[in-house]
Design an enzyme around this catalytic site. Structure first.
Site, PDB file in Angstrom:
ATOM      1  N   CYS A  94       0.824  -1.204   0.000  1.00 19.42           N
ATOM      2  CA  CYS A  94       0.000   0.000   0.000  1.00 19.42           C
ATOM      3  C   CYS A  94       0.867   1.267   0.000  1.00 19.42           C
ATOM      4  CB  CYS A  94      -0.936   0.102   1.215  1.00 19.42           C
ATOM      5  SG  CYS A  94      -1.867  -1.393   1.511  1.00 19.42           S
ATOM      6  N   ARG A 137       2.831   0.629  -5.498  1.00 24.08           N
ATOM      7  CA  ARG A 137       2.829  -0.057  -4.207  1.00 24.08           C
ATOM      8  C   ARG A 137       1.556  -0.878  -3.978  1.00 24.08           C
ATOM      9  NH1 ARG A 137       6.655   1.897  -0.870  1.00 24.08           N
ATOM     10  NH2 ARG A 137       5.548   1.036   0.918  1.00 24.08           N
ATOM     11  N   TRP A 176      -3.142  -2.602  -1.491  1.00 22.89           N
ATOM     12  CA  TRP A 176      -2.859  -3.953  -1.965  1.00 22.89           C
ATOM     13  C   TRP A 176      -3.334  -4.868  -0.843  1.00 22.89           C
ATOM     14  CZ3 TRP A 176       0.372  -8.149  -0.606  1.00 22.89           C
ATOM     15  CH2 TRP A 176       0.567  -9.093  -1.628  1.00 22.89           C
ATOM     16  N   ASN A 183      -0.249   1.647   6.108  1.00 25.15           N
ATOM     17  CA  ASN A 183       0.504   0.693   5.288  1.00 25.15           C
ATOM     18  C   ASN A 183       1.231  -0.239   6.247  1.00 25.15           C
ATOM     19  OD1 ASN A 183       2.251  -0.591   3.474  1.00 25.15           O
ATOM     20  ND2 ASN A 183       3.736   1.061   3.567  1.00 25.15           N
ATOM     21  N   GLY A 184       0.956  -1.538   6.149  1.00 25.73           N
ATOM     22  CA  GLY A 184       1.605  -2.494   7.056  1.00 25.73           C
ATOM     23  C   GLY A 184       0.589  -3.480   7.581  1.00 25.73           C
ATOM     24  N   GLU A 228      15.930 -15.448 -14.665  1.00 28.91           N
ATOM     25  CA  GLU A 228      15.398 -14.084 -14.700  1.00 28.91           C
ATOM     26  C   GLU A 228      14.534 -13.866 -15.956  1.00 28.91           C
ATOM     27  OE1 GLU A 228      14.916 -11.778 -12.720  1.00 28.91           O
ATOM     28  OE2 GLU A 228      14.758  -9.943 -13.867  1.00 28.91           O
ATOM     29  N   LYS A 276      10.636 -12.765 -15.847  1.00 31.60           N
ATOM     30  CA  LYS A 276      10.110 -11.596 -16.562  1.00 31.60           C
ATOM     31  C   LYS A 276       8.883 -11.981 -17.377  1.00 31.60           C
ATOM     32  CE  LYS A 276      11.440  -9.081 -14.815  1.00 31.60           C
ATOM     33  NZ  LYS A 276      12.388  -8.986 -13.759  1.00 31.60           N
ATOM     34  N   GLU A 295       5.729 -13.033 -15.104  1.00 28.03           N
ATOM     35  CA  GLU A 295       5.064 -12.021 -14.279  1.00 28.03           C
ATOM     36  C   GLU A 295       4.287 -10.999 -15.094  1.00 28.03           C
ATOM     37  OE1 GLU A 295       7.399  -9.435 -11.722  1.00 28.03           O
ATOM     38  OE2 GLU A 295       9.082  -9.486 -13.096  1.00 28.03           O
ATOM     39  N   HIS A 314      17.761 -34.514 -17.354  1.00 31.25           N
ATOM     40  CA  HIS A 314      17.375 -35.212 -16.127  1.00 31.25           C
ATOM     41  C   HIS A 314      15.891 -35.021 -15.807  1.00 31.25           C
ATOM     42  CE1 HIS A 314      21.543 -36.196 -15.380  1.00 31.25           C
ATOM     43  NE2 HIS A 314      21.853 -34.931 -15.632  1.00 31.25           N
ATOM     44  N   LYS A 367       4.811  -3.511  -6.720  1.00 35.11           N
ATOM     45  CA  LYS A 367       6.239  -3.269  -6.925  1.00 35.11           C
ATOM     46  C   LYS A 367       7.033  -3.625  -5.680  1.00 35.11           C
ATOM     47  CE  LYS A 367       9.867  -1.622  -9.048  1.00 35.11           C
ATOM     48  NZ  LYS A 367      10.481  -2.568 -10.016  1.00 35.11           N
TER      49      LYS A 367
HETATM   50  C1  AGP Z   1      10.814  -8.410 -10.224  1.00 35.45           C
HETATM   51  O1  AGP Z   1      10.481  -8.264 -11.550  1.00 35.45           O
HETATM   52  C2  AGP Z   1       9.727  -8.682  -9.319  1.00 35.45           C
HETATM   53  N1  AGP Z   1       8.624  -7.835  -9.483  1.00 35.45           N
HETATM   54  C3  AGP Z   1      10.064  -9.081  -7.895  1.00 35.45           C
HETATM   55  O2  AGP Z   1      10.488 -10.397  -7.994  1.00 35.45           O
HETATM   56  C4  AGP Z   1      11.126  -8.266  -7.089  1.00 35.45           C
HETATM   57  O3  AGP Z   1      12.382  -8.432  -7.679  1.00 35.45           O
HETATM   58  C5  AGP Z   1      11.125  -8.767  -5.638  1.00 35.45           C
HETATM   59  O4  AGP Z   1       9.878  -8.545  -5.068  1.00 35.45           O
HETATM   60  C6  AGP Z   1      12.206  -8.132  -4.799  1.00 35.45           C
HETATM   61  O5  AGP Z   1      12.056  -6.754  -4.688  1.00 35.45           O
HETATM   62  P1  AGP Z   1      13.212  -5.867  -4.105  1.00 35.45           P
HETATM   63  O6  AGP Z   1      14.371  -5.981  -5.026  1.00 35.45           O
HETATM   64  O7  AGP Z   1      12.636  -4.476  -4.051  1.00 35.45           O
HETATM   65  O8  AGP Z   1      13.544  -6.388  -2.743  1.00 35.45           O
END
Ligand code: AGP
Length: 604
Positions: A2, A27, A76, A102-103, A477, A481, A484, A500, A599
């Site tokens: 949030c 957020r 969120w 937030n929290g 990675e 990408k 997500e 394997h 994010k």
């Molecule tokens: C990355 O594309 C993601 N959205 C997510 O995995 C992110 O890297 C992860 O939440 C860690 O975030 P941070 O680097 O802000 O700790």
């Protein structure tokens, strides 16, 4: 998760709050709301909507709400689904106090029960509503004193924004475990979860520390510790512009951020030596082990970092998911360095794992973060920064390549301090690294070519990503990408491990992206590609310019310029970011705000 924002000053508060919420939408974005103190009748007006900030904006369009004090929230969901009732702000029974949060309040069920026994009725399922009622219950002529009383009862992590009709000339901000900053303006002041939310109005910022309370009036800001003592805090001036946080001509933030990489990689290379590295390396040169903890993309950066640190500095490295590390019987001692990697510096899993490690072992902690003044940076013994400016797209792109740069330079410097790398060799490697921004520039020119490839594979149901050695984390990675932002199932695998098990998945419908630059493991990867082809899989390879064999064996090749073996990960990830971006946008997905994600993940 949030985002919260609050404003007090001379302007009409509604547009200021909406602007702030838009900057904080990364957020969380499942519902949003505002609370405005209306001066004439001294009442609080609360308006909320389910959906994104633009839904709230449209809803407020024809409503004539005027006021100079207000708070707002983008949510969120953690406790209760995204509904109007659960959206913030939450208001007390008599409508005298409104709060945004937030929290997570861990003991909210207990508090809720006590309040229900006293006759309070709850409108929402949130943990937050208890705070609004508690404030009203405890209020006796002084809002700040009431806040002190109430926070004694709260367990958990929170950033709060509070307004009240009892004292309409102020906003109170509280920080414990969740980020909160104060924007100090002229005749106006703001609170927010992050700096971009206030940049339109001021660039002078106070970063609140944990267990601090800010009292904002139009012309003053006072800070108190949770013990009641008044504090003097310095403001710092932000040099980056709000336009940096805008899309700058690109369709999406993610696309803009991918294309910013030549600059952000360059800035991070030059920024590295401007940090307090002397103090860091002289304090850690005798460590005998490094444990890297991180989540998501930052975790993948850690996996690449392991290769470099072990290769150059000859220190054993373990890389662990923060959420796993914290809950096992890990072994650390004073000779271990715990390195937490986090773009935001606010990821709860990473922060709490680091705090836990310090408490239990006395190991030294180093944070690698992008956000200056973030919690992780302040909670660690040492900090190194990436120089990317704000990253708005939920999918991390520019901060990943910048993390790699810092990890590479970290490993070289550590090797130097340990007497394993000469000054001359360092300079040579540094020179090669300085060439990387222009190499990325070349890769970015392939955007259209990669878009064409994306057309041909956008309807696949699954993808495999393969890589070997230092490029194996890049396969992970690349898969992250794609999944997500496009919601296509994708898996990253070490190319040699395919036989394997995963090879059973391969048929003519399975695109297999292979990270296969001409490095020391090239021949081995080539054999793995043969294995895929023999089973009719479709191979999309990322190969080094001039590699004709790769053209013959692959269905598609994305060529990248040749660089030194060890530097390939900083380059090979770029075409995979572009591929994921195009597939997702061609499928009509919201790449900047993919479903179910936020994010910054500030809950465990
Ligand atoms: C990355 O594309 C993601 N959205 C997510 O995995 C992110 O890297 C992860 O939440 C860690 O975030 P941070 O680097 O802000 O700790």
């Amino acid at each position: 998760m949030c985002g919260i924002v609050g404003y007090i000053g001379k302007r009409n508060v509604v547009p200021v709050l909406l602007y702030g919420l838009q900057r904080l939408e990364y957020r969380g974005y499942d519902s949003a709301g505002i609370a405005v103190l209306e001066k004439e009748e001294n009442r609080i007006i609360v308006e909320k909507q389910v959906g994104k900030i633009r839904d709230l904006q449209e809803y407020l369009w024809n409503k004539k709400i005027e006021g100079h004090v207000g708070i707002a929230h983008t949510r969120w969901a953690t406790h209760g689904p995204p509904t109007i009732e659960n959206a913030h702000p939450h208001i007390s029974r008599k409508g005298t106090i409104a709060i945004v949060h937030n929290g997570i309040i861990e003991n909210y069920l207990e508090l809720r029960k006590e309040l229900i026994e006293k006759g309070y009725k709850f409108r929402s399922e949130t943990d937050t509503e208890v705070i609004a009622h508690l404030l009203e219950e405890e209020y006796e002529e002084n809002l700040l004193k009431t806040v002190f009383k109430v926070i004694e009862k709260l367990e958990g992590a929170y950033a709060l924004g509070i307004i009240s009709t009892y004292e309409p000339d102020k906003i109170i901000g509280v920080r414990k475990g969740s980020p909160l900053i104060v924007g100090v303006g002229k005749g106006e002041n703001l609170i927010a979860s992050d700096i971009p939310a206030v940049l339109e109005y001021t660039k002078d910022i106070i970063a609140l520390d944990d267990e601090e309370i800010s009292v904002l009036k139009k012309d003053s800001v006072e800070i108190y510790g949770f013990n009641g003592a008044k504090k003097e805090k310095k403001t710092f001036h932000v040099t980056w512009d709000v336009s940096i946080a805008e899309k700058g001509g690109f369709k999406h933030f993610m696309q803009k951020e991918i294309h910013e990489q030549p600059r952000t990689v360059g800035d991070t290379i030059t920024g590295f030596s401007s940090q307090d590295i002397e103090n860091l390396f002289s304090s850690i040169k005798d460590i005998n082990r490094i444990v890297i903890i991180a989540c998501g993309t930052s975790f993948h950066a850690g996996l690449v970092g392991k290769f470099w640190i072990e290769k150059f500095a000859r220190v054993p490295v373990e890389v662990d998911y923060a959420s796993e590390f914290r809950y096992r019987d890990y072994i650390l001692n004073r000779k271990t360095l715990v390195l937490g990697i986090s773009q935001s510096g606010e990821t709860a899993d990473t922060r709490f794992a680091m705090l836990d490690a310090t408490k239990k072992s006395g190991a030294k902690t180093l944070a690698l973060v992008n956000v200056v003044g973030s919690s992780l940076s302040r909670e660690s013994d040492f900090v190194l920064y990436t120089y990317c400016g704000p990253e708005i797209g939920v999918a991390a792109t520019k901060t990943f390549t910048a993390q790699l740069v810092v990890l590479y330079l970290f490993s070289l410097k550590l090797a130097q301090y340990r007497g394993l790398l000469s000054e001359e060799d360092f300079k040579q490697k540094y020179k090669e690294l300085l060439h990387i921004p222009s190499v990325i520039e070349e890769v970015l020119k392939k955007d259209d070519e990669i878009k064409n490839i994306s057309y041909r594979y956008m309807n696949a149901k699954d993808f495999l990503f393969l890589g070997r050695g230092i490029n194996y984390p890049i396969a992970l990675e690349g898969a992250l990408k794609l999944k997500e932002i496009s919601y296509i199932h994708a898996e990253g695998y070490p190319a040699g491990e395919m036989k394997h098990g995963p090879i059973a998945l391969i048929d003519e419908n399975m695109p297999v992206v292979v990270v296969s630059p001409k490095d020391s493991l090239y021949e081995k990867t080539l054999s793995n590609i043969q294995e895929v082809k023999a089973r009719k899989g479709k191979v999309i390879s990322v190969a080094t310019d001039g590699d004709k064999s790769m053209k013959e064996i692959s269905d598609e090749v994305i060529y990248i310029p040749e660089v030194k073996d060890e530097l390939y990960p900083i380059v090979t990830i770029v075409p995979l970011q572009i591929l994921a971006y195009h597939i997702a946008t061609l499928l009509g997905k919201d790449v900047d705000q993919p479903r179910n994600l936020a994010k910054t993940v500030t809950v465990e």
